[in-house]
Design an enzyme around this catalytic site. Structure first.
Site, PDB file in Angstrom:
ATOM      1  N   LYS A  91      -4.307 -11.199  -9.815  1.00 61.76           N
ATOM      2  CA  LYS A  91      -5.271 -11.543  -8.759  1.00 61.76           C
ATOM      3  C   LYS A  91      -6.491 -10.610  -8.860  1.00 61.76           C
ATOM      4  CE  LYS A  91      -5.816 -10.574  -3.859  1.00 61.76           C
ATOM      5  NZ  LYS A  91      -6.876 -10.009  -3.459  1.00 61.76           N
ATOM      6  N   LYS A 110     -10.727  -5.763  -5.605  1.00 64.62           N
ATOM      7  CA  LYS A 110     -11.525  -4.530  -5.702  1.00 64.62           C
ATOM      8  C   LYS A 110     -10.636  -3.360  -6.089  1.00 64.62           C
ATOM      9  CE  LYS A 110     -13.966  -6.088  -1.723  1.00 64.62           C
ATOM     10  NZ  LYS A 110     -13.190  -6.175  -0.495  1.00 64.62           N
ATOM     11  N   LYS A 144       0.832  -1.204   0.000  1.00 64.48           N
ATOM     12  CA  LYS A 144       0.000   0.000   0.000  1.00 64.48           C
ATOM     13  C   LYS A 144       0.867   1.255   0.000  1.00 64.48           C
ATOM     14  CE  LYS A 144      -3.989  -2.342   1.861  1.00 64.48           C
ATOM     15  NZ  LYS A 144      -4.484  -2.956   3.091  1.00 64.48           N
TER      16      LYS A 144
END
Ligand code: ADP
Ligand code: TRP
Length: 321
Positions: A189, A192, A110
């Site tokens: 993968k 969202k 992230k």
């Protein structure tokens, strides 16, 4: 066995979520004590816009109930309605080495994507450990991406038990082979956050578009094709019966069969597979009061269970009783 898992209501749920985690949970509720929750506090690490998050949480609750979570068998609640989880996370934080959290891939990923290094993102696995340990879970069904978080949870549980005496059940991850990493429409993968999802309950037009967007190679229509390397086939195979899979593989190998056709068949399969759930979801969405009541009952049951763990932890850590 005690089974627990949660999902962040941070966007529309997709077939990767369903196959990687939700379906396992629904199957396990018959024979086990099942705890299932919507991790809205975790979702706040990427999204915190009041009514928007609340609406997404309710939508995810509808999804789970429509797919088969049975509130008479399972404890089903929203994470933020059980404040004791945060209290437990604090106690756990005092025995958790910073290095353990710094090593977490999801945190590093992230940051690499440019998200600000706030403490919520950093403490994410600690809150997740609190979710799991609070109910003394034996088994935690998740997709592959959560494996490291489960390892962190185990480390924390073992360390706490060593320092304060046996307190927590040390949980095991349950990662199902074959669906541990469901590929998205681009072959990465499905997630969202990658914009490569096929939604479980998307509108017909949206879902058709998502399927038609699956990336394929440029083998001409007439030529034989390899099902094993094709994204469309991989996604089809996830929900097809053995016979359906075999039939499609034969068409691929025979040649004269294009990816466009394969995508149409994949859309039809998905649409039919989720049809009964879609109908159930439409009914549930007409009765949101009942859904709220189910969640409230879940909160009460979860709190009662978690209170037992918290009492032991407060005693051991020296919280003022
Ligand atoms: P997302 O990556 O879409 O944001 P989450 O992180 O909220 O999904 O994951 C919720 C659950 O679904 C987790 O148990 C996760 O491991 C599982 N999951 C998510 N994406 C996939 C996937 N592509 N394949 C298998 N399991 C997945
Ligand atoms: N981190 C999980 C995910 O992104 C969601 C989650 C929060 C969870 N708490 C949990 C999963 C506890 C299993 C157990 O998917």
């Amino acid at each position: 066995m005690r089974v627990l898992s949660g999902i962040q209501p941070s966007g529309t749920l997709h077939i990767g979520n369903y196959l990687g985690m939700m379906r396992q949970m629904i199957e396990l509720q018959a024979q086990n004590e099942l705890f299932c929750f919507l991790a809205d506090l975790h979702a706040m690490t990427s999204l915190n816009r009041g009514a928007d998050l609340r609406a997404k949480t309710l939508q995810a609750a509808l999804d789970f109930l429509a797919l088969g979570i049975d509130p008479d068998k399972a404890v089903f609640w929203v994470q933020s309605t059980v404040p004791e989880i945060n209290e437990l996370a604090w106690y756990l934080s005092n025995i958790t080495p910073v290095g353990l959290l710094e090593r977490c891939h999801s945190y590093k990923d992230k940051l690499a994507k440019g998200l600000p290094a706030n403490a919520g993102l950093f403490n994410y696995p600690l809150l997740m450990a609190a979710d799991i340990l609070a109910v003394q879970s034996d088994i935690v069904p998740v997709g592959q991406d959560q494996k490291q978080h489960l390892e962190v949870t185990r480390d924390i549980a073992i360390k706490f038990n060593n320092e304060f005496g046996e307190t927590f059940q040390v949980p095991d991850a349950l990662i199902k082979e074959g669906v541990a990493i469901v590929p998205g429409t681009d072959g990465q993968k499905m997630s969202k956050s990658y914009g490569n999802t096929i939604e479980i309950f998307g509108e017909e037009k949206v879902l058709r578009k998502q399927v038609m967007n699956i990336v394929t190679d440029s083998t001409p229509l007439e030529q034989p094709k390899n099902p094993a390397t094709c994204n469309v086939f991989k996604i089809y195979a996830l929900l097809a019966t053995a016979e359906q899979k075999l039939a499609l593989a034969q068409k691929y190998r025979a040649g004269g069969y294009g990816y466009g056709e394969a995508k149409k068949e994949t859309f039809a399969l998905l649409w039919e597979y989720f049809r009964p759930y879609r109908e159930r979801r439409a009914e549930l969405s007409q009765n949101l009061d009942a859904v709220q009541k189910i969640l409230q009952k879940g909160t009460d049951k979860a709190r009662a269970e978690i209170a037992k763990t918290l009492q032991a932890v407060r005693e051991k850590t020296g919280a003022f009783l």
